[in-house]
Motif scaffolding. Structure first.
Motif, short mmCIF file in Angstrom:
data_model
loop_
_atom_site.label_atom_id
_atom_site.label_comp_id
_atom_site.label_asym_id
_atom_site.label_seq_id
_atom_site.Cartn_x
_atom_site.Cartn_y
_atom_site.Cartn_z
N LYS A 173 0.80 -1.21 0.00
CA LYS A 173 0.00 0.00 0.00
C LYS A 173 0.85 1.28 0.00
CE LYS A 173 -4.03 -2.03 2.31
NZ LYS A 173 -4.99 -1.90 3.45
N GLU A 174 2.12 1.14 -0.28
CA GLU A 174 3.00 2.31 -0.24
C GLU A 174 3.71 2.50 -1.58
OE1 GLU A 174 4.23 2.45 4.45
OE2 GLU A 174 5.48 1.25 3.09
N ALA B 161 5.95 10.65 -1.89
CA ALA B 161 5.58 9.38 -1.26
C ALA B 161 4.07 9.34 -1.04
CB ALA B 161 6.32 9.22 0.06
N TYR B 162 3.49 8.16 -1.27
CA TYR B 162 2.05 7.98 -1.13
C TYR B 162 1.76 6.70 -0.36
CZ TYR B 162 2.25 11.27 -5.05
OH TYR B 162 2.55 12.33 -5.84
N TYR B 163 0.60 6.67 0.26
CA TYR B 163 0.18 5.45 0.96
C TYR B 163 -1.34 5.37 0.94
CZ TYR B 163 -0.92 8.59 4.87
OH TYR B 163 -1.44 9.61 5.64
N ILE B 164 -1.85 4.14 1.06
CA ILE B 164 -3.29 3.92 1.14
C ILE B 164 -3.66 3.84 2.62
CG2 ILE B 164 -5.21 2.42 0.49
CD1 ILE B 164 -3.75 3.67 -1.88
N ASP B 165 -4.57 4.73 3.04
CA ASP B 165 -4.93 4.74 4.47
C ASP B 165 -5.89 3.61 4.81
OD1 ASP B 165 -7.47 5.52 3.68
OD2 ASP B 165 -7.27 7.58 4.34
N GLU B 166 -6.35 3.61 6.05
CA GLU B 166 -7.18 2.50 6.55
C GLU B 166 -8.53 2.39 5.88
OE1 GLU B 166 -7.62 6.16 9.05
OE2 GLU B 166 -5.94 4.94 8.32
N ILE B 167 -8.98 3.46 5.20
CA ILE B 167 -10.28 3.37 4.51
C ILE B 167 -10.10 3.30 2.99
CG2 ILE B 167 -11.53 4.53 6.37
CD1 ILE B 167 -11.49 7.09 4.68
N GLY B 168 -8.86 3.08 2.55
CA GLY B 168 -8.61 2.87 1.13
C GLY B 168 -8.38 4.11 0.31
N VAL B 169 -8.14 5.25 0.97
CA VAL B 169 -7.90 6.50 0.25
C VAL B 169 -6.39 6.73 0.11
CG1 VAL B 169 -8.20 9.00 0.29
CG2 VAL B 169 -10.04 7.51 1.09
N GLU B 170 -5.96 7.07 -1.12
CA GLU B 170 -4.54 7.36 -1.33
C GLU B 170 -4.21 8.74 -0.77
OE1 GLU B 170 -1.75 6.52 -4.97
OE2 GLU B 170 -2.58 8.54 -5.20
N ARG B 171 -3.19 8.80 0.03
CA ARG B 171 -2.76 10.06 0.63
C ARG B 171 -1.27 10.27 0.36
NH1 ARG B 171 -6.76 12.11 3.53
NH2 ARG B 171 -8.37 10.74 4.40
N SER B 172 -0.89 11.52 0.27
CA SER B 172 0.53 11.83 0.06
C SER B 172 1.19 12.08 1.41
CB SER B 172 0.69 13.07 -0.83
OG SER B 172 0.09 14.20 -0.23
#
Length: 232
Positions: free
Chosen positions: A98-99, A197-208
């Motif tokens: 997820k990263e 850098a990006y990651y998928i949070d716990e609710i499935g939203v991509e965040r920077s």
């Protein structure tokens, strides 16, 4: 508030009133001088400490940036050797689970000195098209494609758009030759090396991942509302 009719006062009382007003004005001026001095002292006390904090943060980001590029050096060399990349590929994105990390470089448009001759040729030709309102509107649209940005550079995408128009509608003209000269003078400049850098949070939203002082959020509970405009 009591209003005083100075015409009813004796000369001595009027003089006292004037002297009192002058003294109040003098005190107000001195208070402003003292307040400005206090502001300067507060700035002199706070700025060096804050600069040290920011310098340390900048150095930490610089070190982290260098380390990340070093970490991926072997990966990128193997990628180029194994699957190949376009010679103008400016970025690479690596994703695991997820990263994701995206790294590469950015360029800014730049043109050699002779581009000015091409611009003059284009302007000279386009001026011959200005005959009525409709042609003036067309002229304005075309000239906007040659407008320079805040740094004094042409936009390569707009120059390409201008070339497509010249090739299609005005082949063999000074317009086409001028645009070709401009393109020959294209000399892009390396702007910066970047990492995102990006990651998928716990609710499935991509965040920077914030990597600049502007992007980083302040800690919860930090109250800076005193800096915001007040509604009357």
């Amino acid at each position: 508030m009591t209003t005083i009719d100075i015409t009813l006062l004796s000369p001595e009382d009027r003089k006292k009133l004037v002297d009192q007003a002058k003294e109040i004005e003098k005190q107000d001026k001195q208070k402003r001088i003292d307040d400005l001095k206090a502001l300067d002292e507060l700035a002199a006390e706070s700025l060096p400490t804050s600069m040290a904090i920011l310098r340390k943060a900048s150095e930490a980001l610089e070190e982290a940036k260098a380390k990340v590029f070093q970490e991926f050096e072997a990966y990128l060399k193997m990628k180029i050797a194994t699957i190949g990349v376009k010679n103008n590929q400016q970025s690479h994105t690596i994703t695991v689970a997820k990263e994701s990390i995206k790294l590469g470089y950015r360029i800014t448009d730049g043109y050699g000195e002779n581009a000015s001759y091409g611009i003059a040729m284009v302007h000279r030709f386009l001026q011959t098209l200005a005959k009525d309102d409709n042609s003036n509107k067309l002229l304005g649209s075309l000239l906007r494609l040659l407008q320079k940005n805040g740094k004094g550079d042409l936009d390569s995408k707009k120059v390409l758009e201008l070339k497509q128009i010249a090739d299609k509608d005005y082949p063999g003209t000074e317009f086409q030759k001028g645009v070709e000269l401009i393109q020959e003078e294209y000399s892009p400049k390396l702007s910066k090396w970047f990492i995102e850098a990006y990651y998928i949070d716990e609710i499935g939203v991509e965040r920077s991942l914030p990597l600049s002082m502007t992007s980083v959020d302040l800690p919860k509970g930090t109250d800076l509302t005193f800096l915001l405009p007040k509604n009357n």
